[in-house]
Design an enzyme around this catalytic site. Structure first.
Site, short mmCIF file in Angstrom:
data_model
loop_
_atom_site.label_atom_id
_atom_site.label_comp_id
_atom_site.label_asym_id
_atom_site.label_seq_id
_atom_site.Cartn_x
_atom_site.Cartn_y
_atom_site.Cartn_z
N ASP A 174 0.85 -0.56 0.00
CA ASP A 174 -0.36 0.63 -0.33
C ASP A 174 0.78 1.26 -0.19
OD1 ASP A 174 -3.08 -0.08 0.81
OD2 ASP A 174 -2.70 1.89 0.87
N ASP A 185 3.90 1.90 -4.63
CA ASP A 185 2.77 2.08 -5.60
C ASP A 185 2.36 2.04 -6.46
OD1 ASP A 185 1.10 4.09 -7.12
OD2 ASP A 185 3.00 5.92 -6.54
N ASN A 214 -6.37 -4.59 -5.84
CA ASN A 214 -7.11 -4.55 -5.31
C ASN A 214 -7.16 -3.15 -5.34
OD1 ASN A 214 -9.70 -3.55 -3.43
ND2 ASN A 214 -7.69 -3.19 -1.94
N TYR A 231 -12.29 7.71 -14.64
CA TYR A 231 -12.25 6.06 -13.50
C TYR A 231 -12.77 4.72 -14.83
CZ TYR A 231 -13.56 3.66 -9.38
OH TYR A 231 -14.14 2.95 -9.12
N LYS A 248 -11.67 1.02 -15.60
CA LYS A 248 -11.81 0.17 -15.40
C LYS A 248 -12.31 -0.62 -16.53
CE LYS A 248 -11.99 0.70 -10.68
NZ LYS A 248 -10.89 -0.19 -9.69
#
Lengths: 308, 267
Positions: free
Chosen positions: B37, B62, B89, B164, B168
């Site tokens: 993370d 990152d 994730n 975004y 995706k």
């Protein structure tokens, strides 16, 4: 008066293939055309169109150059008075097997996304203010039938994860922009074509291409070419699309089938095609909360279009 | 120990929310977990995971930086020997749309495509050669319900989340293509398209001040992660190339694996 008289269209990647066919058809319909390509042939296309008496602005540059994109849009608007149509056609195809070396994978990602996605975003952002000022417009993103396959055999060849990703990614730009600009009389659609007779496709059959075993140094054999669609037919379909006035659609165009818009897709059908690509049986989405898309807006039409 | 004893998983974005839950859910099954993370709290989650009786290591990394991705994967291989489960994730959220300036859009593009698409691309490409060599694995990419909506909702996160959604949709295409490329390698690749889940991202979307009655509507991360565990347990004959929709107000369940792909509908 021609259908698009006084209108201005920008076509990227117009040196050959589909982009050239789009530019020629738009000019034939009366539009001024601003064309660009990384290949110098785009200048020849420009000279040919000027010779036929069309208003033309032709520039040779790499579509990933923001400054050149800005200059093209600004100069087209200055020279012709408006920007009414944008065709985001320029694209890169590359084989990218999942077992590629790490460094190649990184380079491929950046190069393919910069051309196939980022440049589409930049060009679209640049033309929107001009279209708002002109009171309307059309943006067409050139996608692929891998996004809207005729048969549910999954996406295309397994060695093109990045090409696929770049074209599926365009859904995000088509979908959201269509919604954001619907009230501004700007429509955003995508053409999702199967095999079309373009330089991109022919190169696959030439030495070094992944289908080279099926072709010769000149490209694919005539019986294969016979199965390709003609770019001029796709360009005709694009004009039909403008006249129709629908927005937010992926238009499927498949070799061996009529090259036509088909009925407007209710949004629940669109949703099924795009979103339920899961291998699961199609679900019954029930009746949509609102019905068909609004009536066509003849924003670009000088006269009534012939009945499609 | 659980069913996943001896397996090793990488979970990105595992300091908070859904990623943290993935790490814990996998650990409860006996799986060793490599966490990463950008947030330093990831080391505390690794401690939590270790207390469940498995091995864990944490990296502050990152996912949009190639060297960081390589470092995490190389370290996982060096310390644990193999990678069996990849849960991509990590993701960020930013609004944006057709009327934004080029400057803002380019900034959003770098952030959203870098983390949400390139991050998933790089982790996938980094682990795939090892999964092929070891003879199998599971890759789970986290998408969004914008690309697989619940009945009665059109695609996209409305008009104001275009980049975004771009990222995706790209993730969905990576999932589908990798599944196809790896179907003979005993590697399954699926994505999850969740609606509102009680995640760090969604809490952030509400400025971490969402009223409790709103939070109560959200899906529990534990349930969503449980679904992924259930899917991994399907094993070598399990589903692949699916984009699994998980929505508020609907049963959180895996549909049966379809026997054959249905005919298309192009109305």
């Amino acid at each position: 008066m021609a259908y698009l008289s006084g209108k201005t269209a920008i076509v990227t990647g117009a040196a050959q293939g589909l982009g050239k066919a789009f530019a020629e058809r738009l000019a034939a319909e009366g539009a001024n055309v601003a064309i660009c390509d990384i290949l110098s042939d785009v200048l020849t296309v420009g000279v040919e169109l000027v010779a036929k008496g069309h208003g033309v602005l032709a520039r040779q540059f790499d579509i990933t150059s923001r400054a050149d994109c800005e200059a093209l849009v600004a100069d087209a608007a200055a020279k012709f008075g408006s920007v009414d149509i944008l065709v985001n056609n320029a694209a890169l195809w590359r084989s990218t097997p999942v077992t590629d070396p790490w460094e190649k994978a990184l380079t491929d990602f950046d190069e393919m996304m910069d051309i196939n996605v980022k440049a589409v975003m930049v060009m679209s952002r640049l033309v929107v203010p001009h279209m708002l000022r002109a009171g309307g417009g059309d943006i067409v993103n050139i996608s692929t039938d891998y996004v809207l396959p005729l048969r549910r055999d999954g996406v295309n060849a397994a060695d093109t994860d990045l090409y696929n990703a770049s074209k599926w990614a365009l859904n995000g730009l088509t979908d959201a922009a269509a919604q954001a600009l619907a009230e501004d009389n700007v429509r955003v659609n995508a053409l999702c074509m199967g095999p079309t007779d373009t330089a991109m496709l022919r190169a696959l059959f030439m030495p070094g291409g992944k289908l080279a075993h099926l072709g010769t140094a000149e490209g694919p054999p005539p019986e294969v070419v016979a199965g390709f669609m003609d770019p001029a037919d796709i360009a005709r379909l694009m004009i039909d699309l403008f006249k129709d006035g629908r927005t937010g659609e992926n238009i499927g165009v498949w070799a061996g089938f009529p090259i036509e818009l088909g009925p407007r897709k209710r949004w629940d059908v669109r949703m099924r095609e795009r979103a339920d690509f899961t291998g699961q049986p199609l679900r019954n989405f029930g009746l949509p909360p609102w019905t068909d898309a609004p009536e066509p807006v003849w924003h670009l039409a000088v006269g009534q279009p012939s009945e499609a | 120990m659980g069913d996943f004893s001896g397996k090793v998983a990488i979970v990105t974005g595992s300091a908070v929310g859904l990623g943290r839950q993935y790490a814990i859910s996998l650990a409860r099954e006996g799986c060793d977990v490599v966490l990463c993370d950008i947030r330093s709290e990831v080391t505390q989650v690794a401690d939590e995971v270790r207390r469940l009786g498995v091995r864990a290591e944490a990296h502050i990394a990152d996912v949009s930086v190639a060297a960081d991705v390589k470092r995490v994967v190389d370290s996982a291989l060096a310390n644990f020997g193999h990678i069996d489960i990849m849960v991509s994730n990590a993701g960020i959220w930013r609004g944006g749309g057709a009327k934004d300036s080029v400057d803002k859009s380019l900034e959003d593009y770098e952030a959203l495509i870098g983390t949400n698409m390139k991050g998933i691309f790089m982790f996938g490409r980094a682990v795939i050669p090892h999964m092929i060599a070891q003879g199998g694995g599971d890759i789970i990419n986290i998408a969004t319900d914008h690309v697989h909506t619940h009945p009665g909702r059109p695609t996209a996160g409305g008009s104001g989340m275009d980049l975004y959604d771009v990222a995706k949709w790209g993730v969905l295409a990576l999932t589908l293509t990798w599944a196809k490329a790896l179907k003979d390698n005993n590697i399954r690749v699926n994505s999850f398209s969740m609606g509102a889940t009680d995640s760090f991202m969604l809490r952030g979307f509400h400025n971490h001040a969402a009223p409790p009655e709103e939070v109560a509507k959200w899906m529990s991360p534990e349930k969503v992660c449980g679904l992924a565990i259930e899917m991994i347990k399907e094993g070598p004959t399990g589903r692949t190339g699916e984009n699994i929709g998980v929505w508020v107000g609907f049963e959180i369940e895996l549909k049966p694996i379809p026997a054959a792909k249905p005919a298309p509908v192009h109305a």
